[in-house]
Design a protein around this motif. Structure first.
Motif, mmCIF file in Angstrom:
data_model
loop_
_atom_site.group_PDB
_atom_site.id
_atom_site.type_symbol
_atom_site.label_atom_id
_atom_site.label_comp_id
_atom_site.label_asym_id
_atom_site.label_seq_id
_atom_site.Cartn_x
_atom_site.Cartn_y
_atom_site.Cartn_z
ATOM 1 N N ASN A 72 77.333 45.575 55.940
ATOM 2 C CA ASN A 72 78.181 46.054 57.039
ATOM 3 C C ASN A 72 77.414 46.174 58.353
ATOM 4 O O ASN A 72 78.009 46.329 59.411
ATOM 5 C CB ASN A 72 78.880 47.376 56.700
ATOM 6 N N ILE A 73 76.070 46.106 58.289
ATOM 7 C CA ILE A 73 75.257 45.992 59.496
ATOM 8 C C ILE A 73 74.321 44.801 59.325
ATOM 9 O O ILE A 73 73.662 44.672 58.296
ATOM 10 C CB ILE A 73 74.411 47.256 59.760
ATOM 11 N N LEU A 74 74.296 43.933 60.314
ATOM 12 C CA LEU A 74 73.405 42.774 60.284
ATOM 13 C C LEU A 74 72.399 42.886 61.424
ATOM 14 O O LEU A 74 72.785 43.076 62.582
ATOM 15 C CB LEU A 74 74.196 41.477 60.440
ATOM 16 N N PHE A 75 71.122 42.772 61.080
ATOM 17 C CA PHE A 75 70.057 42.731 62.072
ATOM 18 C C PHE A 75 69.588 41.287 62.216
ATOM 19 O O PHE A 75 69.140 40.678 61.238
ATOM 20 C CB PHE A 75 68.876 43.605 61.646
ATOM 21 N N ILE A 76 69.713 40.736 63.416
ATOM 22 C CA ILE A 76 69.191 39.394 63.690
ATOM 23 C C ILE A 76 67.785 39.575 64.236
ATOM 24 O O ILE A 76 67.581 40.035 65.361
ATOM 25 C CB ILE A 76 70.076 38.641 64.693
ATOM 26 N N THR A 77 66.795 39.244 63.426
ATOM 27 C CA THR A 77 65.388 39.464 63.790
ATOM 28 C C THR A 77 64.653 38.127 63.898
ATOM 29 O O THR A 77 63.527 37.973 63.429
ATOM 30 C CB THR A 77 64.705 40.385 62.756
ATOM 31 N N THR A 78 65.321 37.169 64.508
ATOM 32 C CA THR A 78 64.758 35.844 64.738
ATOM 33 C C THR A 78 64.141 35.788 66.133
ATOM 34 O O THR A 78 64.341 36.701 66.937
ATOM 35 C CB THR A 78 65.860 34.772 64.639
ATOM 36 N N PRO A 79 63.399 34.708 66.465
ATOM 37 C CA PRO A 79 62.936 34.550 67.850
ATOM 38 C C PRO A 79 64.113 34.545 68.833
ATOM 39 O O PRO A 79 65.240 34.166 68.464
ATOM 40 C CB PRO A 79 62.231 33.186 67.821
ATOM 41 N N ASP A 80 63.849 34.944 70.061
ATOM 42 C CA ASP A 80 64.912 35.102 71.056
ATOM 43 C C ASP A 80 65.779 33.865 71.229
ATOM 44 O O ASP A 80 67.005 33.960 71.364
ATOM 45 C CB ASP A 80 64.307 35.481 72.415
ATOM 46 N N ASP A 81 65.143 32.678 71.252
ATOM 47 C CA ASP A 81 65.912 31.469 71.542
ATOM 48 C C ASP A 81 66.784 31.022 70.372
ATOM 49 O O ASP A 81 67.523 30.040 70.479
ATOM 50 C CB ASP A 81 64.994 30.325 71.979
ATOM 51 N N THR A 82 66.715 31.739 69.250
ATOM 52 C CA THR A 82 67.538 31.401 68.082
ATOM 53 C C THR A 82 68.748 32.322 67.961
ATOM 54 O O THR A 82 69.694 32.000 67.238
ATOM 55 C CB THR A 82 66.695 31.516 66.782
ATOM 56 N N ILE A 83 68.754 33.428 68.672
ATOM 57 C CA ILE A 83 69.807 34.436 68.492
ATOM 58 C C ILE A 83 71.185 33.877 68.806
ATOM 59 O O ILE A 83 72.148 34.084 68.056
ATOM 60 C CB ILE A 83 69.509 35.676 69.358
ATOM 61 N N SER A 84 71.307 33.157 69.914
ATOM 62 C CA SER A 84 72.621 32.609 70.285
ATOM 63 C C SER A 84 73.092 31.556 69.289
ATOM 64 O O SER A 84 74.301 31.397 69.056
ATOM 65 C CB SER A 84 72.576 32.006 71.694
ATOM 66 N N ILE A 85 72.148 30.851 68.676
ATOM 67 C CA ILE A 85 72.508 29.856 67.648
ATOM 68 C C ILE A 85 73.085 30.564 66.428
ATOM 69 O O ILE A 85 74.106 30.146 65.869
ATOM 70 C CB ILE A 85 71.267 29.017 67.249
#
Length: 320
Positions: A72-85
């Motif tokens: 129910n909570i997702l943390f996107i902890t990828t490099p910045d340029d991957t977040i929008s992808i």
């Protein structure tokens, strides 16, 4: 405003991590340590994802679809340029993301970057742990003392992400959506740029035949003593050195031996020290003086002291 509220629980919160890197694994381990249910990790590199899941006794996800369904909570902890992808990929499943909280941990980007999942019904946030993660094996005791900054739209006490903060029992503050550039600038100044400044100073010691390790060992008591004084007394009361004393000769000698590419850095930082000196002098006669009067206090200092006026001039200060 800072918040630090004790809150027990965590079994109803299920957190998934997209990105098994230093930040994701460190936070996953910390959340698990705090009794929070980490569902697992999704990542492009299967080997890293398996290791991340093992470190948190959680699940390896081979698809975004599954980790979204089971968290129910997702943390996107990828490099910045991957977040929008990732944002685009998640929204492509055409899920109803209502009641899902999706956040990234970049301090340099706003929650607006997650516009696609927001349109699909998710609550979106930028949640930045104010810490330099240099390893996946971050000391969990250290993480108990870090602050989190939270940015998102219409955040309130009932948001699940706020409940998470209360369970962690870490201090946190909420900032507005248009602050991300200045916020990240502040963290870079006190972290990355301080590292660069320390490296510059250490290199001068290496000219005396010391190795980097030896130079750091020699300078450590000076560095740590200064840092400890700042935390104990604040910036103004921690002032030392020739600028603070109005000692012209050492400053002239510094300028004579400085490498050309270090002169502007030295001058700019020393001019800022003069602002603090002016504030310190004003506090001796007026306890109500504060930083908003910095320019006025500097002008008064220069008008009343030939030494400081000359220092200001040789540092390249513009006439007030």
């Amino acid at each position: 405003m800072l918040y630090h509220t004790k809150f027990l629980g965590g079994d109803t919160i299920k957190i998934g991590f997209i990105g098994p890197g230093k930040v994701g694994v460190s936070l996953g381990r910390y959340f698990t340590h705090k009794g929070i249910n980490v569902t697992g990790f999704y990542g492009r590199n299967l080997e890293n994802t398996i290791k991340a899941a093992k470190s948190t006794k959680s699940k390896v996800y081979c698809s975004l679809k599954n980790i979204i369904e089971e968290s129910n909570i997702l943390f996107i902890t990828t490099p910045d340029d991957t977040i929008s992808i990732i944002d685009t990929e998640i929204s492509s499943f055409n899920f109803n993301l209502k009641n899902k909280s999706i956040c990234h941990t970049s301090g340099s980007l706003s929650s607006n970057l997650l516009s696609n999942v927001k349109h699909s019904g998710a609550l979106t946030y930028s949640i930045h742990p104010i810490y330099a993660f240099s390893s996946k094996n971050t000391d969990l005791k250290e993480l108990e003392n870090i602050y989190f900054s939270i940015e998102g739209e219409n955040i309130n006490e009932n948001d699940e992400i706020i409940t998470l903060m209360k369970i962690l029992n870490n201090k946190y503050f909420v900032r507005s959506i248009n602050t991300y550039s200045s916020y990240h600038l502040a963290t870079v100044f006190v972290s990355n740029l301080v590292l660069s400044l320390l490296e510059i100073g250490t290199n001068y010691f290496k000219e005396f035949g010391l190795s980097e390790k030896e130079a750091l060992e020699a300078l450590k008591p000076l560095i740590m003593g200064n840092i400890n004084n700042i935390f104990a007394e604040g910036f103004v009361k921690s002032l030392t050195g020739p600028v603070s004393r109005g000692d012209i000769t050492p400053i002239q000698k510094h300028l004579s031996v400085l490498r050309e590419d270090h002169k502007n850095v030295y001058k700019e930082l020393s001019l800022n020290l003069l602002n603090l000196v002016a504030l310190k002098m004003s506090l001796k006669t007026d306890n109500t003086a504060h930083e908003k009067n910095k320019e006025l206090e500097l002008k008064n200092l220069l008008e009343n002291s030939n030494e400081y006026k000359y220092i200001y001039k040789i540092l390249g200060g513009i006439e007030l």
